[in-house]
Each structure stands twice: as structure tokens, then as C-alpha cells.
Design a protein around this motif. Structure first.
Motif, PDB file in Angstrom:
ATOM      1  N   SER A 195       1.130  -3.831  10.577  1.00 50.88           N
ATOM      2  CA  SER A 195       0.175  -3.533   9.509  1.00 50.88           C
ATOM      3  C   SER A 195       0.283  -2.078   9.064  1.00 50.88           C
ATOM      4  N   PHE A 196       0.450  -1.179  10.039  1.00 55.09           N
ATOM      5  CA  PHE A 196       0.550   0.245   9.732  1.00 55.09           C
ATOM      6  C   PHE A 196       1.788   0.537   8.868  1.00 55.09           C
ATOM      7  N   LEU A 197       2.912  -0.064   9.232  1.00 58.46           N
ATOM      8  CA  LEU A 197       4.143   0.150   8.467  1.00 58.46           C
ATOM      9  C   LEU A 197       4.021  -0.407   7.039  1.00 58.46           C
ATOM     10  N   ILE A 198       3.375  -1.561   6.900  1.00 51.77           N
ATOM     11  CA  ILE A 198       3.162  -2.129   5.566  1.00 51.77           C
ATOM     12  C   ILE A 198       2.324  -1.172   4.727  1.00 51.77           C
ATOM     13  N   GLY A 199       1.243  -0.662   5.312  1.00 51.04           N
ATOM     14  CA  GLY A 199       0.384   0.286   4.599  1.00 51.04           C
ATOM     15  C   GLY A 199       1.129   1.542   4.189  1.00 51.04           C
ATOM     16  N   LEU A 200       1.948   2.077   5.097  1.00 48.42           N
ATOM     17  CA  LEU A 200       2.744   3.261   4.779  1.00 48.42           C
ATOM     18  C   LEU A 200       3.661   2.993   3.582  1.00 48.42           C
ATOM     19  N   GLY A 201       4.336   1.846   3.613  1.00 50.60           N
ATOM     20  CA  GLY A 201       5.263   1.518   2.530  1.00 50.60           C
ATOM     21  C   GLY A 201       4.568   1.379   1.193  1.00 50.60           C
ATOM     22  N   ILE A 202       3.434   0.689   1.180  1.00 47.76           N
ATOM     23  CA  ILE A 202       2.682   0.509  -0.070  1.00 47.76           C
ATOM     24  C   ILE A 202       2.218   1.864  -0.604  1.00 47.76           C
ATOM     25  N   GLY A 203       1.718   2.708   0.296  1.00 51.67           N
ATOM     26  CA  GLY A 203       1.223   4.025  -0.120  1.00 51.67           C
ATOM     27  C   GLY A 203       2.294   4.910  -0.721  1.00 51.67           C
ATOM     28  N   PHE A 204       3.514   4.811  -0.229  1.00 51.47           N
ATOM     29  CA  PHE A 204       4.602   5.599  -0.802  1.00 51.47           C
ATOM     30  C   PHE A 204       5.008   5.093  -2.183  1.00 51.47           C
ATOM     31  N   ARG A 205       4.840   3.802  -2.426  1.00 54.68           N
ATOM     32  CA  ARG A 205       5.346   3.224  -3.670  1.00 54.68           C
ATOM     33  C   ARG A 205       4.346   3.283  -4.828  1.00 54.68           C
ATOM     34  N   VAL A 206       3.055   3.159  -4.567  1.00 55.40           N
ATOM     35  CA  VAL A 206       2.088   3.049  -5.664  1.00 55.40           C
ATOM     36  C   VAL A 206       2.071   4.290  -6.575  1.00 55.40           C
ATOM     37  N   PRO A 207       1.849   5.505  -6.059  1.00 54.07           N
ATOM     38  CA  PRO A 207       1.840   6.652  -6.981  1.00 54.07           C
ATOM     39  C   PRO A 207       3.207   6.975  -7.557  1.00 54.07           C
ATOM     40  N   SER A 208       4.269   6.757  -6.784  1.00 50.36           N
ATOM     41  CA  SER A 208       5.609   7.116  -7.263  1.00 50.36           C
ATOM     42  C   SER A 208       6.083   6.192  -8.384  1.00 50.36           C
ATOM     43  N   VAL A 209       5.670   4.930  -8.375  1.00 50.73           N
ATOM     44  CA  VAL A 209       6.030   4.018  -9.471  1.00 50.73           C
ATOM     45  C   VAL A 209       5.366   4.464 -10.771  1.00 50.73           C
ATOM     46  N   THR A 210       4.115   4.902 -10.682  1.00 49.23           N
ATOM     47  CA  THR A 210       3.418   5.378 -11.880  1.00 49.23           C
ATOM     48  C   THR A 210       4.114   6.603 -12.469  1.00 49.23           C
ATOM     49  N   ILE A 211       4.452   7.572 -11.620  1.00 51.80           N
ATOM     50  CA  ILE A 211       5.141   8.782 -12.074  1.00 51.80           C
ATOM     51  C   ILE A 211       6.530   8.435 -12.609  1.00 51.80           C
ATOM     52  N   GLU A 212       7.199   7.478 -11.970  1.00 49.56           N
ATOM     53  CA  GLU A 212       8.525   7.037 -12.402  1.00 49.56           C
ATOM     54  C   GLU A 212       8.529   6.643 -13.873  1.00 49.56           C
ATOM     55  N   ALA A 213       7.492   5.937 -14.313  1.00 48.62           N
ATOM     56  CA  ALA A 213       7.409   5.498 -15.709  1.00 48.62           C
ATOM     57  C   ALA A 213       6.876   6.594 -16.623  1.00 48.62           C
ATOM     58  N   GLN A 214       5.877   7.338 -16.160  1.00 49.79           N
ATOM     59  CA  GLN A 214       5.255   8.358 -17.006  1.00 49.79           C
ATOM     60  C   GLN A 214       6.209   9.492 -17.381  1.00 49.79           C
ATOM     61  N   CYS A 215       7.123   9.818 -16.481  1.00 48.76           N
ATOM     62  CA  CYS A 215       7.954  11.012 -16.688  1.00 48.76           C
ATOM     63  C   CYS A 215       8.991  10.851 -17.801  1.00 48.76           C
ATOM     64  N   VAL A 216       9.191   9.653 -18.308  1.00 46.87           N
ATOM     65  CA  VAL A 216      10.221   9.451 -19.337  1.00 46.87           C
ATOM     66  C   VAL A 216       9.632   9.131 -20.709  1.00 46.87           C
ATOM     67  N   VAL A 217       8.293   9.152 -20.845  1.00 49.89           N
ATOM     68  CA  VAL A 217       7.680   8.827 -22.138  1.00 49.89           C
ATOM     69  C   VAL A 217       6.997  10.058 -22.723  1.00 49.89           C
ATOM     70  N   LYS A 218       6.768  10.002 -24.035  1.00 52.86           N
ATOM     71  CA  LYS A 218       6.113  11.108 -24.719  1.00 52.86           C
ATOM     72  C   LYS A 218       4.597  10.985 -24.576  1.00 52.86           C
TER      73      LYS A 218
ATOM     74  N   VAL B 102      -3.601   5.375   3.275  1.00 54.77           N
ATOM     75  CA  VAL B 102      -4.218   6.668   2.947  1.00 54.77           C
ATOM     76  C   VAL B 102      -3.265   7.820   3.270  1.00 54.77           C
ATOM     77  N   ILE B 103      -2.629   7.761   4.437  1.00 62.20           N
ATOM     78  CA  ILE B 103      -1.706   8.833   4.837  1.00 62.20           C
ATOM     79  C   ILE B 103      -0.539   8.948   3.860  1.00 62.20           C
ATOM     80  N   SER B 104       0.094   7.830   3.565  1.00 62.20           N
ATOM     81  CA  SER B 104       1.321   7.882   2.757  1.00 62.20           C
ATOM     82  C   SER B 104       1.067   8.204   1.293  1.00 62.20           C
ATOM     83  N   THR B 105      -0.059   7.754   0.714  1.00 64.76           N
ATOM     84  CA  THR B 105      -0.331   8.093  -0.683  1.00 64.76           C
ATOM     85  C   THR B 105      -0.553   9.593  -0.844  1.00 64.76           C
TER      86      THR B 105
END
Length: 587
Positions: A386-409, A336-339
Motif C-alpha cells: 500500500s505504501f509503495l502504491i501511494g508513493l507512486g501515485i503521489g509522484f505522478r499526480v502533480p508531475s502529470v499536470t505540470i507536464e501538460a501545463q508547461c507546453v501551452v500558452k 502525502v510524502i511523495s506529492t
């Protein structure tokens, strides 16, 4: 030669109009409504990790793994389709249908009297769940410009991952207090409230055109190939979850068939004269396929950890109570914190790549730390991992979506979003089935000698391998119990090593992704952007005007149809000023 979008570009500009004209309160309730739908969908994807034990005791353990697998397989296999279908028939109609189908599936589960009926109900829920997950993010992406999208996507991703992490605890508490059937029953009032919120807070016009014209454009062959490829590939991993030794010949055959079907699908998308399910140009985008692979890697870690950590905590704390599974709370807090932090930071700084890298490092560190935990370790040790795993997942989930969306029409936004969500769920299926396979067979390998020496406890050990962890505390011989606990912990540690491997893949992929500065496409003069209620006639005028002016436009310029004092006014701007409009070149 000008390339026209499938639907008028004014649809993209209408999101500008909505975002800048709507009040903050209205936007909040819109995001909140979509987050509830996403939360319910993901909550039910992991709730079975704890309800599976009381279900097995009541309805039997034959094909018990299909309680979770049926939901995930149907959820995932159809996801690539929903984004494109919503382009044709509208986001809201699919969203509303999915809500009511999910409610029907929930009631089938609640009143099931056999395991087969329950699995049918979970299958129905899985289909609807895929629609909810994809369309919720697509609607958000429709209405929020990409620079501003990060913070809202961060909040929605937090709800999404919070639902996943809450699922095991939710299932444990409900099962213990009022019975496992109520985990399905409670979906109905929540979704009923959400369906009414959709009516009040989400407004998106249906795409123009007659039903017949829309159906004619659908690439049915592409849909069939995509679903078959996904289904066969996912079935291969479901087979892996049920075999004792790897590699399995049957699973390899299924993987090969799935890959061949995927290749045929890509060829079809390149050559089809219909409207492709996923544009071939999108598949060629560096950030899209990097994001696709990254989402798979992250999905493996999400589901493998969520399906094993609850049982792992019961073992290392030597607590037979299902409430011990609440100890996955550090994972939840970290997510929750990292997302939220990631989403806000992407909006403020206009960049996503650093959060992919940071997330990968945190996942590797957390999993490595957790792999060192054993039944005698300090509980704080496991909480940190567990906390570190959660932090890592939270940083990656929204950024991966934006990573793909930003290059398409704009016209490829829905299918690209569905593709990334599909990839994450593919990773989830791989992680879940692989974890089940390891828990079942590696554990039995470790205790096989123990079972032969103590045949009176063999049935309890078999139950543990099937996921009935409480059977451990039916073993009255303390020495056998301690050896069993240690064997189980070592098996879970091996699953953590497996997740480290995929985390490393995700980290490497984040290093090679292209950095694209996130721009607010609608930063200025939005007051003249077409309104959401723009008529078909106005849209037609815009299209004709663009065609007429394209003859006098210099090469490498961009037509910005969101600017101008009337629907027929078009302004030519620098190609660096806007991110998502059609490039015009001379014939």
C-alpha cells in the motif's frame, strides 16, 4: 503575423506581480484555502465506499451503486467546460457558486428519506465538486509562475489525495459514531469557513468585456459535444459495473458512440469560428495528449485501490469492524510524502519527467507485492504494498499536470488544466466501475458452488457482492466463512492485476513524454510588471503598442509585455528566455 491571445497577455504578467509582491503568509493562506476546497471535494468522492453499507441497510440496496457513481459521473462529465467558462466569467464567481451549490447538495443528502433523493443530492454535489477541483488548480496556476508552481501544486495534490484516502476512514468513523448522514452535514461548516477564506485571501479580477460579448464568443456546440461524449463514454463504464459478463453489447455501443462524438468534437474545435472550448493546437501538443492518457491510467489505479483496499483489509484481518478500514494509512502516508517531495523537487530542479518514471515503477512494484497478499499473510506485507502504491501515485499526480501545463500558452492554461483533471477522473470512473463489476460478479462466480451447497447462507453471500462486507460475519459455518474470505481476497487480487496493467501503460507513456525545462517566466525585473488592478484602458494600450511594434520585430523573437517601466513599454527578448509569450512572425 501576430497571434493575439483571447485575453491580454498582461493577465499572465499580473501573476508575476502577485507572486513577487505578495507576502509568503498571504500565498500560504491562498494555497491553504484552495487545498481545503479540493480536500472536501475529493473526500466526498470516496466517503461512500464505507457509508454505502449503512445506507444500504437503511434505504435499501436497489441502485445502491449510484450513491458513488452519480457523484463521479457528474463531477467528471462537466469538467472540460469549467476551465473555459472561468476564462469568460472569472474564476472567483464560479468558485463561490460551486461552494454554495455543494452545501445545498450536502443538505439534500443529509435529509434524504429515500435512496432516490440521496442520489439526487450526490448528483448536485458532484457537479459542484467538479468546479472546485478544476478552478482551485487553475487559480493556483494563474497566480504562481510555472517553475515555482511545482511545490505549491505538490501541497495541493497532497491535500487532494489525502482527502481521497481519508474518505473511507472518515465515512467509517462518522457512520459508526453519529450516523452516515453527518458525513454530508459536516461539509457545510467546513465550506462556510472556506468561503470566507476565499473572500479574504484570493483576489483575481474578472475578465474584461461585457456579458453579451462573452456569451457570443462561447462555443456552445463544442460544449454540448464535449459533455455528450464524456457522458456517453462514462455511462458505458457504468453499464459495465452492472453487467455479469463482458463484453457487454450495450456498453460497446456506448463506447463507440462516445468515441464518434469525441472525434466530431475535435473536428468542431478545429473549424469553429467561435472561441474553442479546447484549442486544436493544444490537442496537438505531444505532452498534452501523453499527459491526458497518463492521467487516465493513474486515475484508474487511484480509485480502484481506494474502493477495494478498505474491504480488503477487513477481510485479510478477519475484522468485521469498519475501523479495520483505517489500515489503508500506509497508502495515505505514501501519497502525502511523495506529492510534497515531487512538488519541491520540480521547483528546485526544473524537471518533471523523472518523477513520472519513478512513480510508474513504484505503482507497479506496490501492486505486484499487494497481489500476493492473502488472508494468511503478514499484515506488514500488505502495508508495504500500500505504501509503495501511494508513493507512486503521489509522484505522478502533480508531475502529470505540470507536464501538460508547461507546453501551452497562458490563454490555454485553464482548459488544459481542466482537461488533465477530467482525464484523471475518467480513469477514476473506469477504475471504480470496473472494480465494482469484478467484486460483484467474479466473487459470485467463485462462491456460486458454495452457495448452492449451502443455500442457508446464499443471501449473505449476495450482500457481500453488493458491498455489504459485514454480512460475511453473519455466516456461522466456519468452513463456509473461510472459503468465502479466500474467494473475496482472490477477487481483489485480480483487481490488483488489472491496476498493474494500467500502471504499465502509464510507465510506458512517461518514457515517451518530452522533457521541457521548467523556467521561471518572471525571473527578472518583475517590479515593473502590470498590477492585478490594471485597468481595461491600460490593457488596451498594451495591445495597441504590441501591434505597432510587431512590424519592426525580427522573426522568431518574443514580445515580453511583463517588462518595461510603463504599460506602454515593450521589450524584445530571446525566444529561449521566456516560456509563455506570443511568438511574432512576419506576414
Amino acid at each position: 503575423m501576430e497571434t493575439k491571445p483571447d485575453y491580454p497577455e498582461s493577465e499572465a504578467s499580473s501573476s508575476s506581480s502577485y507572486y513577487h509582491s505578495a507576502s509568503k503568509v498571504k500565498i500560504f493562506f491562498m494555497v491553504f484555502t484552495l487545498s481545503i476546497l479540493s480536500w472536501v471535494s475529493t473526500l466526498n468522492s470516496t466517503v461512500s465506499s464505507t457509508t454505502i453499507e449503512p445506507i444500504g441497510l437503511e434505504l435499501g440496496t436497489n441502485n445502491l451503486q449510484w450513491v458513488s457513481h452519480s457523484y463521479m459521473l457528474t463531477n467528471t462529465a462537466l469538467q472540460p467546460v469549467w476551465g473555459k467558462l472561468s476564462d469568460y466569467f472569472g474564476r472567483l464567481i464560479l468558485l463561490k457558486i460551486a461552494i454554495y451549490v455543494f452545501m445545498i447538495g450536502s443538505m439534500v443528502v443529509a435529509f434524504s428519506n429515500t435512496l432516490s433523493v440521496l442520489i439526487v443530492g450526490r448528483t448536485i454535489m458532484g457537479v459542484a465538486s467538479g468546479v472546485l477541483q478544476v478552478i482551485a488548480i487553475v487559480i493556483l496556476s494563474d497566480l504562481i509562475p510555472i517553475r515555482q508552481r511545482g511545490k505549491y501544486l505538490g501541497f495541493m495534490s497532497a491535500a487532494n489525495l489525502f482527502g481521497m484516502s481519508l474518505g473511507p476512514l472518515w465515512g467509517a468513523i462518522i457512520s459508526k459514531s453519529i450516523g452516515w448522514r453527518w458525513t454530508a452535514v459536516l461539509n457545510v461548516p467546513i465550506l462556510f469557513i472556506a468561503s470566507n477564506m476565499v473572500l479574504f485571501f484570493i483576489f483575481i479580477p474578472a475578465p474584461p468585456g461585457s456579458f453579451k460579448k462573452k456569451v457570443v464568443r462561447i462555443d456552445f456546440l463544442g460544449i454540448i459535444l464535449a459533455v455528450l461524449a464524456a457522458g456517453v463514454f462514462l455511462a458505458a463504464f457504468d453499464i459495465i459495473g452492472g453487467v455479469q459478463r463482458l463484453p457487454s453489447i450495450l456498453s460497446i455501443i456506448f463506447v463507440v458512440i462516445g468515441v464518434v462524438l469525441a472525434i466530431v468534437f475535435i473536428i468542431n474545435e478545429k473549424k469553429t469560428k467561435k472561441d474553442p472550448l479546447i484549442s486544436y493546437k493544444v490537442l496537438q501538443e505531444h505532452n498534452v495528449w501523453i499527459g491526458f492518457l497518463s492521467a487516465i491510467a493513474t486515475g484508474v489505479v487511484i480509485y480502484a485501490t481506494l474502493f477495494t483496499l478498505p474491504s480488503f483489509y477487513r477481510v485479510i484481518t478477519r475484522n468485521p469492524d469498519l475501523a479495520a478500514e483505517a489500515k489503508i494509512w500506509p497508502w495515505t502516508v505514501g501519497v502525502v510524502i511523495s506529492t510534497v517531495v515531487c512538488g519541491i523537487s520540480m521547483t528546485v530542479y526544473g524537471n518533471y519527467k523523472p518523477y513520472l518514471v519513478i512513480g510508474g515503477i513504484m505503482m507497479i512494484c506496490g501492486l505486484t507485492w499487494l497481489s500476493l497478499v492473502n488472508p494468511g499473510s503478514n499484515l506488514i506485507h500488505s502495508y508495504l504494498g500500500s505504501f509503495l502504491i501511494g508513493l507512486g501515485i503521489g509522484f505522478r499526480v502533480p508531475s502529470v499536470t505540470i507536464e501538460a501545463q508547461c507546453v501551452v500558452k497562458y490563454q490555454d492554461l485553464a482548459s488544459t488544466t481542466a482537461l488533465i483533471n477530467f482525464a484523471r477522473n475518467v480513469g477514476g470512473v473506469i477504475g471504480m466501475t470496473s472494480a465494482n463489476q469484478m467484486l460483484k460478479y467474479r466473487f459470485m462466480d467463485k462462491v456460486s458452488t458454495l452457495a448452492k451447497e449451502n443455500p442457508e447462507w446464499e443471501s449473505q453471500l449476495l450482500l457481500v457482492s453488493e458491498g455489504i462486507i459485514s454480512a460475511l460475519w453473519q455466516v456461522e459455518d466456519e468452513e463456509v466463512k473461510e472459503k468465502t474470505l479466500e474467494a473475496f481476497a482472490k477477487t481483489v487480487n485480480f483487481i490488483f492485476y488489472y491496476c498493474i496493467f494500467f500502471s504499465c501503460i502509464g510507465f510506458v507513456l512517461s518514457l515517451v513524454t518530452k522533457k521541457v525545462k521548467l523556467l521561471d517566466e518572471f525571473d527578472s525585473d518583475e517590479s515593473h510588471a502590470p498590477d492585478l488592478e490594471q485597468s481595461k484602458d491600460e490593457e488596451s494600450v498594451v495591445g495597441d503598442e504590441v501591434k505597432n511594434k510587431s512590424e519592426t520585430v525580427e522573426p522568431n523573437t518574443v514580445l515580453d509585455s511583463t517588462k518595461g517601466s510603463s504599460p506602454t513599454e515593450t521589450i524584445v527578448v530571446s525566444p529561449t528566455k521566456l516560456a509563455k509569450h506570443e511568438t511574432v512572425t512576419e506576414s
